[in-house]
Design an enzyme around this catalytic site. Structure first.
Site, PDB file in Angstrom:
ATOM      1  N   ARG A   1       0.836  -1.197   0.000  1.00  0.00           N
ATOM      2  CA  ARG A   1       0.000   0.000   0.000  1.00  0.00           C
ATOM      3  C   ARG A   1       0.874   1.251   0.000  1.00  0.00           C
ATOM      4  O   ARG A   1       2.013   1.247   0.431  1.00  0.00           O
ATOM      5  CB  ARG A   1      -0.904   0.024   1.236  1.00  0.00           C
ATOM      6  CG  ARG A   1      -2.177  -0.792   1.136  1.00  0.00           C
ATOM      7  CD  ARG A   1      -3.018  -0.524  -0.101  1.00  0.00           C
ATOM      8  NE  ARG A   1      -3.347   0.868  -0.311  1.00  0.00           N
ATOM      9  CZ  ARG A   1      -4.485   1.449   0.086  1.00  0.00           C
ATOM     10  NH1 ARG A   1      -5.389   0.747   0.753  1.00  0.00           N
ATOM     11  NH2 ARG A   1      -4.718   2.706  -0.183  1.00  0.00           N
TER      12      ARG A   1
ATOM     13  N   THR B   1     -10.860   0.224  -6.776  1.00  0.00           N
ATOM     14  CA  THR B   1     -10.196  -0.976  -6.283  1.00  0.00           C
ATOM     15  C   THR B   1     -10.558  -2.157  -7.180  1.00  0.00           C
ATOM     16  O   THR B   1     -11.695  -2.275  -7.617  1.00  0.00           O
ATOM     17  CB  THR B   1     -10.634  -1.276  -4.831  1.00  0.00           C
ATOM     18  OG1 THR B   1     -10.294  -0.160  -4.011  1.00  0.00           O
ATOM     19  CG2 THR B   1      -9.956  -2.520  -4.294  1.00  0.00           C
TER      20      THR B   1
ATOM     21  N   THR C   1      -5.439  -0.806  -5.477  1.00  0.00           N
ATOM     22  CA  THR C   1      -6.388   0.290  -5.363  1.00  0.00           C
ATOM     23  C   THR C   1      -5.720   1.621  -5.626  1.00  0.00           C
ATOM     24  O   THR C   1      -4.506   1.769  -5.502  1.00  0.00           O
ATOM     25  CB  THR C   1      -7.036   0.297  -3.961  1.00  0.00           C
ATOM     26  OG1 THR C   1      -8.128   1.215  -3.933  1.00  0.00           O
ATOM     27  CG2 THR C   1      -6.033   0.669  -2.883  1.00  0.00           C
TER      28      THR C   1
ATOM     29  N   ASN D   1      -6.451   5.998  -4.854  1.00  0.00           N
ATOM     30  CA  ASN D   1      -7.301   6.972  -4.205  1.00  0.00           C
ATOM     31  C   ASN D   1      -8.292   7.482  -5.235  1.00  0.00           C
ATOM     32  O   ASN D   1      -8.162   7.216  -6.426  1.00  0.00           O
ATOM     33  CB  ASN D   1      -6.451   8.114  -3.627  1.00  0.00           C
ATOM     34  CG  ASN D   1      -7.108   8.797  -2.443  1.00  0.00           C
ATOM     35  OD1 ASN D   1      -8.311   8.682  -2.231  1.00  0.00           O
ATOM     36  ND2 ASN D   1      -6.308   9.496  -1.677  1.00  0.00           N
TER      37      ASN D   1
END
Length: 400
Positions: A98, A373, A391, A393
């Site tokens: 991430r 996502t 994913t 933003n």
């Protein structure tokens, strides 16, 4: 055996999350492996990698880079994700890639001078951007668990970006729907806004800048993205827009290999992503509770079934909001949340009447935290299994 176990886990997840229509088609089957993603083109890339002798990790990396080209709303180089790997020797691991906040980030970054939350700052523009993790995560998986070269697995993505591909109706509609958002930024307008009208199915989408970025990664590995030309372009553009995401931030980024969270539901084994992801913890906690109910196939879709599921998830998501966070910075009470004993206490609180949300309390433990996502799953002929979620933003101006 692993193929069978993977099928059971997938089936269990589908039963838990989906409502099956009587008109549903029979499930697809494959004798030598399978690739499932949101893009038919990217899935075919994965199949070709398996046919070349690559394993599930090789195919997962190839699909990940291909999705950055063919599924731009979620596949990405500028976002991040999680990967769960089950190897045919019985070992399992996960890779956390991430995005991370740059060193300049602070707790009040999305507040105005009066302490009020400014939603746009966390959703649009450079302040919504973290240090990208996808390239580091995919390359880490390839280097540690793959069998093919970077060029082998990335070449299809480079070709798709450089020469273009016929877009699906769904992608055409998505690009047209977000035309106003794309038009706010020179970079996205140049690529995703059609000069003469709207996009149509089978139009060719060419992304030459993305192809050049991918070529640098093929040539130099992570240094082709986190150092050098690409890193400098990211850092300079961030600075020009008032955001301090530096060359040092990019160079210091590393994907993290973590132990998976594991649980059981009756005879099924669950292997999933642990914190900072909340999904694995949530599904194990929920299934631990639901295991206490007697649910027959005839109950499926009934009001009683939906009541039990809904009440269970109220507790699970209350715990998620209170206890789940980045395990590097917050002491997540992981063992408590996924324990059978704690699930039994939740089960005992679920009665015939629905509870109001403000009546549902999170667990208290003594301790020493969209459309952007996408998920893809791959299994190869030897029983290696990869499950990946990536994913972005919600701002379309943040892609690399």
């Amino acid at each position: 055996m692993l193929m069978q176990t993977f099928s059971k886990i997938l089936l269990l997840t589908l039963l838990f999350l989906s409502v099956v229509s009587p008109a549903s088609k029979d499930p697809e089957r494959g004798k030598n492996g399978m690739v499932v993603s949101a893009s038919e083109i990217a899935s075919k890339v994965g199949i070709e990698i398996l046919k070349k002798g690559g394993n599930a990790v090789d195919a997962a990396v190839a699909v990940g880079f291909a999705l950055a080209v063919t599924h731009p709303s979620a596949g990405n180089l500028g976002g991040g994700g999680f990967m769960v790997i089950q190897l045919n020797n019985g070992n399992a691991t996960t890779i956390d890639f991430r995005e991370k906040a740059p060193n300049s980030a602070h707790k009040n970054i999305y507040l105005d001078e009066y302490g009020n939350y400014i939603q746009e700052l966390s959703r649009e523009g450079w302040t919504a951007s973290g240090i990208p993790g996808s390239v580091a995560g995919l390359l880490s998986a390839l280097e540690n668990y793959g069998t093919l070269s970077r060029e082998d697995v990335m070449k299809p993505a480079v070709i798709l970006a450089e020469e273009g591909f016929p877009i699906s109706l769904g992608l055409a509609n998505s690009l047209n729907y977000n035309k106003a958002e794309f038009s706010k930024y020179v970079s996205t307008k140049k690529i995703f806004v059609k000069d003469n009208g709207d996009w149509e199915e089978d139009d060719i989408l060419i992304q030459k800048d993305l192809a050049e970025t991918l070529k640098l990664v093929v040539e130099k590995g992570r240094d082709g993205f986190y150092r050098g030309t690409t890193a400098e372009l990211i850092s300079n553009e961030a600075a020009a827009n008032g955001w301090k995401l530096t060359m040092k931030d990019l160079a210091e980024y590393n994907a993290v290999e973590r132990e998976p969270v594991e649980g059981t539901y009756k005879d099924y084994e669950i292997i999933s992503m642990g914190p900072p992801s909340s999904g694995g913890v949530a599904i194990i906690e929920a299934l631990n509770v639901l295991e206490n109910f007697e649910i027959s196939s005839n109950d499926w879709g009934s009001s009683e079934y939906l009541h039990r599921l809904t009440e269970t998830l109220k507790f699970v998501y209350t715990d998620r909001a209170e206890h789940l966070g980045d395990i590097d910075y917050y002491d997540v009470p992981l063992e408590n949340l996924i324990s059978k004993e704690y699930a039994k206490t939740i089960f005992n609180k679920i009665g015939p009447e629905a509870k109001r949300a403000d009546e549902v309390m999170h667990g208290v433990f003594s301790r020493q935290e969209s459309n952007e996502t996408t998920h893809y799953s791959i299994v190869d002929k030897d029983g290696n299994v990869v499950s990946t979620t990536v994913t972005l933003n919600s701002s379309y101006g943040n892609k690399v």
